[in-house]
Design an enzyme around this catalytic site. Structure first.
Site, mmCIF file in Angstrom:
data_model
loop_
_atom_site.group_PDB
_atom_site.id
_atom_site.type_symbol
_atom_site.label_atom_id
_atom_site.label_comp_id
_atom_site.label_asym_id
_atom_site.label_seq_id
_atom_site.Cartn_x
_atom_site.Cartn_y
_atom_site.Cartn_z
ATOM 1 N N GLY A 128 0.729 -1.234 0.030
ATOM 2 C CA GLY A 128 -0.392 0.101 -0.059
ATOM 3 C C GLY A 128 0.712 1.240 0.101
ATOM 4 N N ALA B 78 2.164 5.184 1.458
ATOM 5 C CA ALA B 78 1.933 5.878 2.434
ATOM 6 C C ALA B 78 0.560 5.849 3.345
ATOM 7 C CB ALA B 78 2.965 7.126 2.458
ATOM 8 N N SER C 137 -1.574 4.255 4.195
ATOM 9 C CA SER C 137 -2.773 3.576 3.651
ATOM 10 C C SER C 137 -3.756 2.895 4.419
ATOM 11 C CB SER C 137 -2.249 2.980 2.497
ATOM 12 O OG SER C 137 -1.038 1.474 2.996
ATOM 13 N N LYS D 272 -2.458 0.168 5.507
ATOM 14 C CA LYS D 272 -1.522 -1.814 5.389
ATOM 15 C C LYS D 272 -0.792 -1.993 6.744
ATOM 16 C CE LYS D 272 2.984 0.779 3.425
ATOM 17 N NZ LYS D 272 2.210 1.885 3.562
ATOM 18 N N SER D 273 -0.036 -1.127 7.547
ATOM 19 C CA SER D 273 0.453 -1.617 8.577
ATOM 20 C C SER D 273 -0.521 -2.420 9.777
ATOM 21 C CB SER D 273 1.409 -0.896 9.771
ATOM 22 O OG SER D 273 2.818 -0.640 8.407
ATOM 23 N N THR E 144 13.067 -3.754 10.519
ATOM 24 C CA THR E 144 13.642 -3.053 10.240
ATOM 25 C C THR E 144 14.202 -1.664 10.258
ATOM 26 O OG1 THR E 144 12.332 -2.840 8.416
ATOM 27 C CG2 THR E 144 12.552 -4.789 8.451
ATOM 28 N N HIS F 63 6.856 2.160 20.375
ATOM 29 C CA HIS F 63 6.495 1.080 19.585
ATOM 30 C C HIS F 63 6.650 -0.263 20.378
ATOM 31 C CE1 HIS F 63 6.316 3.842 15.752
ATOM 32 N NE2 HIS F 63 5.611 3.136 16.345
ATOM 33 N N ARG G 159 3.738 -3.160 21.174
ATOM 34 C CA ARG G 159 3.808 -4.787 20.738
ATOM 35 C C ARG G 159 3.898 -5.538 21.826
ATOM 36 N NH1 ARG G 159 7.559 -1.963 17.074
ATOM 37 N NH2 ARG G 159 8.924 -3.025 17.902
ATOM 38 N N GLU H 157 8.401 -5.269 9.473
ATOM 39 C CA GLU H 157 7.457 -3.999 8.575
ATOM 40 C C GLU H 157 9.254 -3.333 8.951
ATOM 41 O OE1 GLU H 157 5.111 -0.976 8.695
ATOM 42 O OE2 GLU H 157 4.780 -3.073 9.042
#
Length: 173
Positions: free
Chosen positions: A7, A9, A11, A13-14, A33, A48, A52, A80
């Protein structure tokens, strides 16, 4: 199961990829990453990690050399994202350089062999224009090579647009 989520930016997707992981079996791994360059990056990473951890993710830092990742047990992994990994491998002096696409694909194979489910997040490429400055074309070509090869291997390929998943291959589970 191998799923590629792509997707643009912002969008969604994450978030969508994470929702897929939350439906899957434990343990849950988050393959991060992002390179940590400064205190601001370190603070973002720590924020983050806490978010998580509340969702039962174990974070595995892998800004380079995905083939060196060893997961402690089979489960579900979320990578990711491929855009960061591609840039890191392409431009970091310790990275794969001209062999970036092949190194990432080999690394993805190695990680997938350790998982029940692997969900990979990536950016769309070549949908935002055609005239890029500097070395951007080399980066986009490497990422496109990875996206294309991974899409061919994947059980499911989904593009997220405005938070809405559109499946190009496979079906939503």
């Amino acid at each position: 199961m191998l799923t590629l989520v792509i997707g643009g930016a912002a969008s969604g997707k994450s978030e969508y990829a994470e929702s897929l992981v939350l439906r899957s079996t434990l343990p849950r791994y988050y393959l991060a990453t992002m390179q940590v360059w400064d205190a601001e990056c370190a603070a973002r990473v720590e924020k983050h990690r806490r978010m998580r951890a509340a969702k039962q993710f174990e974070t595995v830092e892998c800004p380079l050399h995905l083939d060196a990742v060893h997961l402690p047990a089979r489960g579900t992994a979320l990578l990711e994202d491929l855009g960061n990994l591609t840039a890191n491998e392409l431009y970091d002096p310790a990275g794969a350089g001209p062999q970036t696409a092949q190194a990432i694909l080999s690394g993805l194979d190695a990680v997938y062999a350790q998982c029940e489910t692997l969900i990979v997040v990536s950016n769309e490429v070549f949908s935002g224009g055609a005239d890029y400055a500097g070395d951007t074309d080399r980066y986009l070509l490497a990422l496109a090579q990875v996206n294309n090869a991974l899409a061919a291997r994947a059980d499911a390929v989904v593009r997220v647009v405005c938070g809405i998943p559109v499946y190009y291959k496979g079906v939503e589970k």
